[in-house]
Design a protein around this motif. Structure first.
Motif, PDB file in Angstrom:
ATOM      1  N   PRO A  38       0.840  -1.205   0.000  1.00  0.00           N
ATOM      2  CA  PRO A  38       0.000   0.000   0.000  1.00  0.00           C
ATOM      3  C   PRO A  38       0.875   1.255   0.000  1.00  0.00           C
ATOM      4  O   PRO A  38       2.053   1.213   0.351  1.00  0.00           O
ATOM      5  N   THR A  39       0.293   2.342  -0.372  1.00  0.00           N
ATOM      6  CA  THR A  39       0.987   3.630  -0.315  1.00  0.00           C
ATOM      7  C   THR A  39       0.653   4.306   1.011  1.00  0.00           C
ATOM      8  O   THR A  39      -0.283   3.903   1.713  1.00  0.00           O
ATOM      9  N   ALA A  40       1.403   5.338   1.344  1.00  0.00           N
ATOM     10  CA  ALA A  40       1.137   6.082   2.575  1.00  0.00           C
ATOM     11  C   ALA A  40      -0.257   6.706   2.534  1.00  0.00           C
ATOM     12  O   ALA A  40      -0.972   6.735   3.548  1.00  0.00           O
ATOM     13  N   ALA A  41      -0.671   7.172   1.357  1.00  0.00           N
ATOM     14  CA  ALA A  41      -2.009   7.760   1.220  1.00  0.00           C
ATOM     15  C   ALA A  41      -3.091   6.710   1.463  1.00  0.00           C
ATOM     16  O   ALA A  41      -4.125   7.012   2.077  1.00  0.00           O
ATOM     17  N   GLN A  42      -2.865   5.489   1.003  1.00  0.00           N
ATOM     18  CA  GLN A  42      -3.837   4.421   1.242  1.00  0.00           C
ATOM     19  C   GLN A  42      -3.914   4.089   2.727  1.00  0.00           C
ATOM     20  O   GLN A  42      -5.012   3.860   3.260  1.00  0.00           O
ATOM     21  N   CYS A  43      -2.782   4.061   3.400  1.00  0.00           N
ATOM     22  CA  CYS A  43      -2.787   3.805   4.842  1.00  0.00           C
ATOM     23  C   CYS A  43      -3.559   4.898   5.579  1.00  0.00           C
ATOM     24  O   CYS A  43      -4.362   4.607   6.477  1.00  0.00           O
ATOM     25  N   ASP A  44      -3.321   6.154   5.186  1.00  0.00           N
ATOM     26  CA  ASP A  44      -4.033   7.271   5.805  1.00  0.00           C
ATOM     27  C   ASP A  44      -5.534   7.185   5.550  1.00  0.00           C
ATOM     28  O   ASP A  44      -6.346   7.438   6.446  1.00  0.00           O
ATOM     29  N   ALA A  45      -5.923   6.817   4.323  1.00  0.00           N
ATOM     30  CA  ALA A  45      -7.345   6.712   3.974  1.00  0.00           C
ATOM     31  C   ALA A  45      -8.016   5.585   4.755  1.00  0.00           C
ATOM     32  O   ALA A  45      -9.146   5.736   5.232  1.00  0.00           O
ATOM     33  N   ARG A  46      -7.307   4.462   4.882  1.00  0.00           N
ATOM     34  CA  ARG A  46      -7.864   3.341   5.662  1.00  0.00           C
ATOM     35  C   ARG A  46      -8.054   3.752   7.119  1.00  0.00           C
ATOM     36  O   ARG A  46      -9.060   3.410   7.740  1.00  0.00           O
ATOM     37  N   TYR A  47      -7.081   4.484   7.664  1.00  0.00           N
ATOM     38  CA  TYR A  47      -7.204   4.943   9.047  1.00  0.00           C
ATOM     39  C   TYR A  47      -8.389   5.888   9.198  1.00  0.00           C
ATOM     40  O   TYR A  47      -9.180   5.767  10.136  1.00  0.00           O
ATOM     41  N   ALA A  48      -8.523   6.826   8.280  1.00  0.00           N
ATOM     42  CA  ALA A  48      -9.620   7.800   8.356  1.00  0.00           C
ATOM     43  C   ALA A  48     -10.974   7.095   8.280  1.00  0.00           C
ATOM     44  O   ALA A  48     -11.898   7.446   9.033  1.00  0.00           O
ATOM     45  N   ALA A  49     -11.089   6.105   7.406  1.00  0.00           N
ATOM     46  CA  ALA A  49     -12.349   5.361   7.283  1.00  0.00           C
ATOM     47  C   ALA A  49     -12.638   4.572   8.562  1.00  0.00           C
ATOM     48  O   ALA A  49     -13.781   4.539   9.043  1.00  0.00           O
ATOM     49  N   CYS A  50     -11.608   3.958   9.107  1.00  0.00           N
ATOM     50  CA  CYS A  50     -11.778   3.178  10.341  1.00  0.00           C
ATOM     51  C   CYS A  50     -12.193   4.083  11.493  1.00  0.00           C
ATOM     52  O   CYS A  50     -13.129   3.777  12.242  1.00  0.00           O
ATOM     53  N   ASP A  51     -11.518   5.233  11.627  1.00  0.00           N
ATOM     54  CA  ASP A  51     -11.839   6.163  12.708  1.00  0.00           C
ATOM     55  C   ASP A  51     -13.239   6.743  12.540  1.00  0.00           C
ATOM     56  O   ASP A  51     -13.972   6.919  13.516  1.00  0.00           O
ATOM     57  N   ALA A  52     -13.630   7.019  11.296  1.00  0.00           N
ATOM     58  CA  ALA A  52     -14.988   7.529  11.043  1.00  0.00           C
ATOM     59  C   ALA A  52     -16.037   6.501  11.449  1.00  0.00           C
ATOM     60  O   ALA A  52     -17.084   6.853  12.008  1.00  0.00           O
ATOM     61  N   GLN A  53     -15.739   5.227  11.196  1.00  0.00           N
ATOM     62  CA  GLN A  53     -16.675   4.169  11.587  1.00  0.00           C
ATOM     63  C   GLN A  53     -16.765   4.088  13.114  1.00  0.00           C
ATOM     64  O   GLN A  53     -17.856   3.922  13.660  1.00  0.00           O
TER      65      GLN A  53
END
Length: 118
Positions: free
Chosen positions: A24-39
């Motif tokens: 994964p890229t750093a942006a993908q890791c950040d996006a996954r984190y943001a989605a997880c935190d939003a959930q």
């Protein structure tokens, strides 16, 4: 014993990268984190104790994702270091009994006192 040490390190170097298709890229890791935190926020809007546990899991997943990037970027360097160190490590393992005897020669105890005799 030497074979186990060599195999364990080789598995560490080669094992994880073979299991995943693409790093994964750093942006993908950040996006996954943001989605997880939003959930987590959606499941617990008051951000009580359950949010803390959920958020901690998101942070752990982000750390694992970031570690995957670092591992993949350093795998080639790590293998190069391993290949360079392997002969030295094998020589030390092969000579371990001799080195131990040279460093800690057999000594006898004097029964009259606890002093060591040479």
């Amino acid at each position: 014993m030497r074979i186990f040490a060599v195999l364990a390190f080789a598995a560490l170097v080669a094992g994880a990268s073979a299991a995943r298709a693409e790093t994964p890229t750093a942006a993908q890791c950040d996006a996954r984190y943001a989605a997880c935190d939003a959930q987590c926020k959606a499941e617990d809007p008051k951000r009580s104790l359950s949010y803390a546990g959920c958020s901690a899991a998101c942070v752990a997943k982000k750390g694992a994702c970031d570690s995957e990037i670092i591992y993949d970027k350093s795998a080639t360097w790590t293998k190069k270091q391993y290949d360079a160190a392997k002969p030295w490590v094998e020589e030390k393992i092969d000579n371990a009994p001799a080195n131990t005897q040279r460093t800690y020669p057999a000594q006898e105890r004097n029964d009259a006192s606890s002093a060591l005799k040479k």
